[in-house]
Design a protein around this motif. Structure first.
Motif, PDB file in Angstrom:
ATOM      1  N   MET A 111      -2.234 -19.310 -54.948  1.00 34.95           N
ATOM      2  CA  MET A 111      -2.725 -19.316 -53.580  1.00 34.95           C
ATOM      3  C   MET A 111      -2.748 -20.738 -53.015  1.00 34.95           C
ATOM      4  N   LYS A 112      -3.247 -21.690 -53.837  1.00 35.91           N
ATOM      5  CA  LYS A 112      -3.289 -23.086 -53.388  1.00 35.91           C
ATOM      6  C   LYS A 112      -1.891 -23.639 -53.176  1.00 35.91           C
ATOM      7  N   ARG A 113      -0.955 -23.242 -54.061  1.00 33.83           N
ATOM      8  CA  ARG A 113       0.429 -23.705 -53.918  1.00 33.83           C
ATOM      9  C   ARG A 113       1.042 -23.160 -52.644  1.00 33.83           C
ATOM     10  N   LEU A 114       0.760 -21.877 -52.351  1.00 37.00           N
ATOM     11  CA  LEU A 114       1.290 -21.260 -51.133  1.00 37.00           C
ATOM     12  C   LEU A 114       0.739 -21.950 -49.891  1.00 37.00           C
ATOM     13  N   LEU A 115      -0.559 -22.252 -49.931  1.00 34.69           N
ATOM     14  CA  LEU A 115      -1.184 -22.948 -48.798  1.00 34.69           C
ATOM     15  C   LEU A 115      -0.581 -24.335 -48.615  1.00 34.69           C
ATOM     16  N   GLY A 116      -0.343 -25.045 -49.718  1.00 37.27           N
ATOM     17  CA  GLY A 116       0.266 -26.367 -49.627  1.00 37.27           C
ATOM     18  C   GLY A 116       1.669 -26.319 -49.042  1.00 37.27           C
ATOM     19  N   LEU A 117       2.457 -25.319 -49.469  1.00 38.00           N
ATOM     20  CA  LEU A 117       3.805 -25.169 -48.927  1.00 38.00           C
ATOM     21  C   LEU A 117       3.773 -24.830 -47.437  1.00 38.00           C
ATOM     22  N   LEU A 118       2.795 -24.018 -47.041  1.00 45.72           N
ATOM     23  CA  LEU A 118       2.663 -23.653 -45.624  1.00 45.72           C
ATOM     24  C   LEU A 118       2.331 -24.877 -44.784  1.00 45.72           C
ATOM     25  N   ILE A 119       1.414 -25.721 -45.272  1.00 45.00           N
ATOM     26  CA  ILE A 119       1.055 -26.941 -44.546  1.00 45.00           C
ATOM     27  C   ILE A 119       2.258 -27.873 -44.456  1.00 45.00           C
ATOM     28  N   LEU A 120       2.988 -28.034 -45.569  1.00 39.82           N
ATOM     29  CA  LEU A 120       4.165 -28.888 -45.580  1.00 39.82           C
ATOM     30  C   LEU A 120       5.221 -28.377 -44.607  1.00 39.82           C
ATOM     31  N   PHE A 121       5.436 -27.069 -44.592  1.00 42.09           N
ATOM     32  CA  PHE A 121       6.418 -26.465 -43.676  1.00 42.09           C
ATOM     33  C   PHE A 121       6.019 -26.709 -42.226  1.00 42.09           C
ATOM     34  N   THR A 122       4.720 -26.566 -41.926  1.00 42.47           N
ATOM     35  CA  THR A 122       4.238 -26.786 -40.557  1.00 42.47           C
ATOM     36  C   THR A 122       4.451 -28.229 -40.128  1.00 42.47           C
ATOM     37  N   VAL A 123       4.171 -29.174 -41.035  1.00 44.01           N
ATOM     38  CA  VAL A 123       4.347 -30.592 -40.713  1.00 44.01           C
ATOM     39  C   VAL A 123       5.819 -30.913 -40.459  1.00 44.01           C
ATOM     40  N   VAL A 124       6.708 -30.375 -41.296  1.00 49.93           N
ATOM     41  CA  VAL A 124       8.143 -30.632 -41.149  1.00 49.93           C
ATOM     42  C   VAL A 124       8.651 -30.065 -39.828  1.00 49.93           C
ATOM     43  N   ILE A 125       8.256 -28.848 -39.498  1.00 49.70           N
ATOM     44  CA  ILE A 125       8.683 -28.233 -38.235  1.00 49.70           C
ATOM     45  C   ILE A 125       8.154 -29.029 -37.048  1.00 49.70           C
ATOM     46  N   GLY A 126       6.890 -29.428 -37.117  1.00 45.77           N
ATOM     47  CA  GLY A 126       6.310 -30.207 -36.030  1.00 45.77           C
ATOM     48  C   GLY A 126       7.011 -31.547 -35.844  1.00 45.77           C
ATOM     49  N   LEU A 127       7.336 -32.208 -36.949  1.00 42.81           N
ATOM     50  CA  LEU A 127       8.042 -33.478 -36.879  1.00 42.81           C
ATOM     51  C   LEU A 127       9.441 -33.303 -36.306  1.00 42.81           C
ATOM     52  N   ALA A 128      10.113 -32.229 -36.697  1.00 36.92           N
ATOM     53  CA  ALA A 128      11.458 -31.961 -36.177  1.00 36.92           C
ATOM     54  C   ALA A 128      11.427 -31.709 -34.675  1.00 36.92           C
ATOM     55  N   LEU A 129      10.439 -30.956 -34.209  1.00 37.13           N
ATOM     56  CA  LEU A 129      10.319 -30.691 -32.772  1.00 37.13           C
ATOM     57  C   LEU A 129      10.016 -31.966 -32.004  1.00 37.13           C
ATOM     58  N   TYR A 130       9.169 -32.826 -32.600  1.00 38.16           N
ATOM     59  CA  TYR A 130       8.814 -34.081 -31.940  1.00 38.16           C
ATOM     60  C   TYR A 130      10.030 -34.987 -31.792  1.00 38.16           C
ATOM     61  N   LEU A 131      10.832 -35.085 -32.863  1.00 42.75           N
ATOM     62  CA  LEU A 131      12.012 -35.946 -32.829  1.00 42.75           C
ATOM     63  C   LEU A 131      13.085 -35.410 -31.895  1.00 42.75           C
ATOM     64  N   SER A 132      13.061 -34.098 -31.633  1.00 43.90           N
ATOM     65  CA  SER A 132      14.063 -33.508 -30.760  1.00 43.90           C
ATOM     66  C   SER A 132      13.731 -33.656 -29.281  1.00 43.90           C
ATOM     67  N   LEU A 133      12.523 -34.085 -28.967  1.00 46.23           N
ATOM     68  CA  LEU A 133      12.125 -34.252 -27.572  1.00 46.23           C
ATOM     69  C   LEU A 133      12.850 -35.441 -26.955  1.00 46.23           C
ATOM     70  N   PRO A 134      13.241 -35.340 -25.693  1.00 50.91           N
ATOM     71  CA  PRO A 134      13.918 -36.470 -25.043  1.00 50.91           C
ATOM     72  C   PRO A 134      12.969 -37.646 -24.871  1.00 50.91           C
ATOM     73  N   THR A 135      13.489 -38.844 -25.000  1.00 49.89           N
ATOM     74  CA  THR A 135      12.692 -40.058 -24.870  1.00 49.89           C
ATOM     75  C   THR A 135      12.414 -40.363 -23.402  1.00 49.89           C
ATOM     76  N   GLN A 136      11.149 -40.634 -23.081  1.00 47.24           N
ATOM     77  CA  GLN A 136      10.769 -40.980 -21.721  1.00 47.24           C
ATOM     78  C   GLN A 136      11.026 -42.461 -21.500  1.00 47.24           C
ATOM     79  N   GLU A 137      12.062 -42.774 -20.739  1.00 42.80           N
ATOM     80  CA  GLU A 137      12.438 -44.169 -20.543  1.00 42.80           C
ATOM     81  C   GLU A 137      11.836 -44.768 -19.281  1.00 42.80           C
ATOM     82  N   ASN A 138      11.636 -43.961 -18.265  1.00 45.81           N
ATOM     83  CA  ASN A 138      11.110 -44.457 -17.003  1.00 45.81           C
ATOM     84  C   ASN A 138       9.664 -44.009 -16.824  1.00 45.81           C
ATOM     85  N   LEU A 139       8.848 -44.896 -16.254  1.00 44.40           N
ATOM     86  CA  LEU A 139       7.456 -44.585 -16.000  1.00 44.40           C
ATOM     87  C   LEU A 139       7.355 -43.639 -14.814  1.00 44.40           C
ATOM     88  N   ARG A 140       6.598 -42.579 -14.974  1.00 42.81           N
ATOM     89  CA  ARG A 140       6.433 -41.628 -13.876  1.00 42.81           C
ATOM     90  C   ARG A 140       5.623 -42.257 -12.753  1.00 42.81           C
TER      91      ARG A 140
END
Length: 247
Positions: A1-30
């Motif tokens: 159970m603990k291993r499954l929870l750890g893998l779930l947390i790791l998967f969530t972090v990886v997905i979140g990081l991938a989505l963050y890196l895929s966002l376009p960079t804001q170059e101009n100030l709004r």
């Protein structure tokens, strides 16, 4: 159970990081961000504060912040009401002599340090990141540390009980209201920052009314949290043994 929870947390972090890196960079100030950055210190309607966040919170959206503060203190009032008991004060010792020497020494040092740091956070909130709420929250850690190291009676025997904490909190709230309404006396509007309040004094930036809001909120937040901590620290056996009243 603990291993499954750890893998779930790791998967969530990886997905979140991938989505963050895929966002376009804001170059101009709004345009909205540019307006606030320019007018937090410069301009005719400036808050005269280099700390943009504080300028926005207490000046440009000050009414919204005032209502948010009201909600927070209504929550404090609710907590005090729930834990309302008949106070029958009885002197208690701090039991300092039974503690190992490092405990009282370190506790007193850290508590003193917290008082100084929290005051600095509040008083410089119009110049550097921080403010009254952050400073008050840091201030409340000092009595909480004393309660944990000694007991609630260590505070009460030295003059800081629930009643005094509530009085200090009320003074802070009253100060916020008076600062908000003060501009009306000179024909201004509620929560107006300039020019009724000086932008600086002796070369120190005050941000108009911002420094005063920070001081009073610092007092109100720190005292409000302390009052709740004192009630939560009532020994359970004493509370239950007196049917809601304790000695």
């Amino acid at each position: 159970m603990k291993r499954l929870l750890g893998l779930l947390i790791l998967f969530t972090v990886v997905i979140g990081l991938a989505l963050y890196l895929s966002l376009p960079t804001q170059e101009n100030l709004r345009s909205l961000g540019e307006f606030y950055l320019k007018n937090s210190y410069f301009g005719n309607y400036s808050a005269k504060s280099p700390e943009v966040v504080t300028s926005i919170l207490w000046d440009y959206r000050g009414v919204d912040t005032l209502f948010e503060t009201s909600v927070f203190f209504l929550a404090i009032i609710g907590s005090l009401t729930i834990f309302r008991v008949e106070m029958k004060k009885k002197e208690r010792g701090e039991a300092e002599s039974s503690l190992p020497l490092p405990v009282p020494v370190v506790t007193k040092f850290i508590a003193t340090l917290l008082l100084a740091i929290s005051a600095s956070i509040a008083l410089h909130g119009q110049v550097t990141p921080g403010g009254g709420f952050q400073g008050g929250a840091a201030l409340a850690v000092a009595p909480l540390l004393i309660i944990a190291a000694y007991s609630k009676y260590a505070l009460e025997n030295n003059g800081l009980d629930k009643t005094k904490a509530i009085v200090l909190r009320s003074i802070g709230l009253l100060g916020i209201v008076l600062i908000a309404l003060a501009p009306l006396l000179s024909g201004g509007y509620a929560m107006q920052n300039q020019p009724i309040f000086p932008a600086e004094a002796l070369g120190v930036p005050l941000g108009g009314s911002l420094v005063y809001y920070n001081i009073f909120e610092f007092l109100a937040v720190g005292a409000g949290f302390t009052a709740v901590f004192l009630l939560l620290a009532i020994p359970e056996e004493e509370f239950k043994g007196k049917g809601g009243a304790y000695e």
